[in-house]
Design an enzyme around this catalytic site. Structure first.
Site, short mmCIF file in Angstrom:
data_model
loop_
_atom_site.label_atom_id
_atom_site.label_comp_id
_atom_site.label_asym_id
_atom_site.label_seq_id
_atom_site.Cartn_x
_atom_site.Cartn_y
_atom_site.Cartn_z
N ILE A 58 0.82 -1.06 0.01
CA ILE A 58 -0.06 -0.03 -0.13
C ILE A 58 0.91 1.17 0.09
O ILE A 58 0.79 2.30 -0.91
CB ILE A 58 -0.91 0.05 1.19
N THR A 83 12.51 -5.32 4.02
CA THR A 83 12.24 -6.82 4.41
C THR A 83 11.40 -7.56 3.56
O THR A 83 11.59 -8.58 2.72
CB THR A 83 11.81 -7.01 5.71
N GLY A 113 9.29 -4.89 1.72
CA GLY A 113 9.09 -3.81 0.53
C GLY A 113 10.08 -3.92 -0.63
O GLY A 113 11.07 -4.68 -0.13
N TYR A 121 -2.41 -9.10 16.52
CA TYR A 121 -2.57 -8.17 15.37
C TYR A 121 -3.93 -7.04 15.59
O TYR A 121 -3.39 -5.85 15.29
CB TYR A 121 -2.54 -8.63 13.97
N LYS A 162 -3.47 -3.16 16.35
CA LYS A 162 -4.13 -2.01 15.37
C LYS A 162 -5.19 -1.50 16.37
O LYS A 162 -5.32 -0.10 16.18
CB LYS A 162 -4.74 -2.73 14.34
N VAL A 174 -6.41 -13.36 -0.37
CA VAL A 174 -6.98 -14.38 -1.15
C VAL A 174 -6.81 -13.91 -2.83
O VAL A 174 -6.81 -14.97 -3.40
CB VAL A 174 -8.41 -14.70 -0.55
N ILE A 206 -10.60 -22.81 -1.97
CA ILE A 206 -11.19 -22.16 -1.08
C ILE A 206 -11.16 -23.14 0.21
O ILE A 206 -11.15 -24.31 0.22
CB ILE A 206 -12.78 -22.29 -1.64
N ARG A 235 -16.40 -11.07 1.99
CA ARG A 235 -15.38 -10.04 2.44
C ARG A 235 -15.65 -8.79 1.55
O ARG A 235 -16.14 -8.88 0.62
CB ARG A 235 -13.90 -10.34 2.19
N ARG A 280 -10.30 -22.21 7.70
CA ARG A 280 -9.23 -21.69 8.53
C ARG A 280 -9.60 -21.56 9.90
O ARG A 280 -10.69 -21.10 10.20
CB ARG A 280 -8.66 -20.25 7.98
#
Ligand code: UD2
Length: 301
Positions: free
Chosen positions: A15, A36, A38, A140, A144, A182, A198, A206, A264
């Site tokens: 991004i 790393t 990037g 994570y 955030k 994905v 899948i 999503r 998952r």
């Protein structure tokens, strides 16, 4: 924005590098990145590169000196890695972010941070509005959320101009590697003629938002008067993973079979943004539909 000095942390990443592309023609742009994950090849020649770590006070001080705006995109983006090593991801995603906010105070710089839909965890309601309960399901997400709250608090306590952007599922060119999403996985599988995998029944959904729309949200956040706030950045449209698999198979003309694997662990069932706050307060609207975003990814190879 024009004629500003801006810092993009993580500016060589997926991004961040698109943001650098949008900023560099009219602004003095600095990039702080460890390279790393990037890639230097993403960066235009006329940006100032600081090859350093956002956890390093000296590097952050150098990078932030005299800047007007900081776009904070440096992070360890792997959710599963945060589950395996919470302290390590906390150092980069939270402690380093706090270091950056402190530096921004010194410089009186505006800060736009990359937050995440991960702050919500399993949602109680769809679409998810910014006032929804925050209940992250990973370190994570906790990191955030804390960052997101700190940005609000820095506006409240110190009058720093801050904005948190809660990204939903971002996709687009340059998204690659083991922690990519994905869409890039399915595209790679379809192109290689390998099975499209899948996880689970494919009925989970999503909100996929194209990176160029995410960049436009950042540019809005750079100038808005509505600071000290968090905004969802999504399209408001939900797509199931099964629909996605079919769209990608059709768009690539691939004959890959679509196969199902086990779901998952801890997967969120549905995620979709209520985008009304971003529309109202940032004047942000997305321009790229999932179909056209995928078509252009296929065209660009
Ligand atoms: C996204 C973000 C993550 C975090 C999280 C918050 C990305 C890449 N990750 O994770 O950073 O913000 O949202 O909720 O945007 N899937 C398959 N087959 C595959 C790969 C994935 O079926 O080969 C499924 C997966 O099980 C999930 C969905 O696709 O149901 C999306 O997976 P993802 O890893 O792209 O993104 P997500 O939503 O887990």
């Amino acid at each position: 924005i024009r004629d500003r000095t801006v810092l993009v942390t993580g500016g060589a990443g997926f991004i961040g590098s698109h943001l650098v592309d949008a900023l560099h023609p009219h602004n003095e742009v600095r990039v702080l990145d460890t390279f790393t994950t990037g890639d230097r090849d993403y960066l235009p020649e006329d940006v100032t590169v600081i090859d350093g770590d956002v956890r390093d006070p000296i590097a952050v001080q150098e990078a932030a000196r005299g800047v007007d705006i900081i776009f904070h995109h440096a992070a360890l983006v792997s959710v599963s890695q945060s589950v395996d090593a919470p302290r390590q991801s906390n150092e980069t995603n939270l402690e380093a972010s706090l270091l950056l906010l402190e530096q921004a105070r010194q410089e009186d710089a505006r800060v736009v941070v990359a937050s995440s839909a991960a702050v919500y965890g399993h949602p109680d309601e769809l679409p998810i509005s910014e006032t929804a309960r925050t209940n992250p399901t990973s370190p994570y997400g906790v990191q955030k959320l804390a960052l997101d709250q700190y940005t609000r608090l820095y506006e409240e306590l110190y009058g720093l101009e801050t904005v948190a952007l809660r990204y939903f599922n971002v996709y687009g060119p340059r998204q690659q590697g083991p922690y990519s999403g994905v869409i890039s996985t399915f595209l790679e599988q379809a192109r290689a003629g390998e099975p499209i995998t899948i996880e689970g029944d494919g009925q989970q959904s999503r909100d996929f938002v194209h990176v160029s729309d995410v960049i436009r949200a950042n540019l809005r956040a750079a100038t808005t008067d509505a600071v000290g706030e968090a905004y969802n950045v999504g399209t408001g449209q939900r797509t199931t993973i099964e629909e996605l698999a079919e769209t990608i198979r059709d768009a690539t003309g691939s004959s890959s079979p679509i196969v199902h694997r086990k779901p998952r662990a801890g997967d969120i069932r549905h995620s979709g943004a209520d985008t009304s706050k971003a529309t109202r307060e940032l004047g942000f609207e997305t321009r790229i539909s999932l179909e056209s975003g995928i078509r252009s990814l296929v065209r660009e190879g």
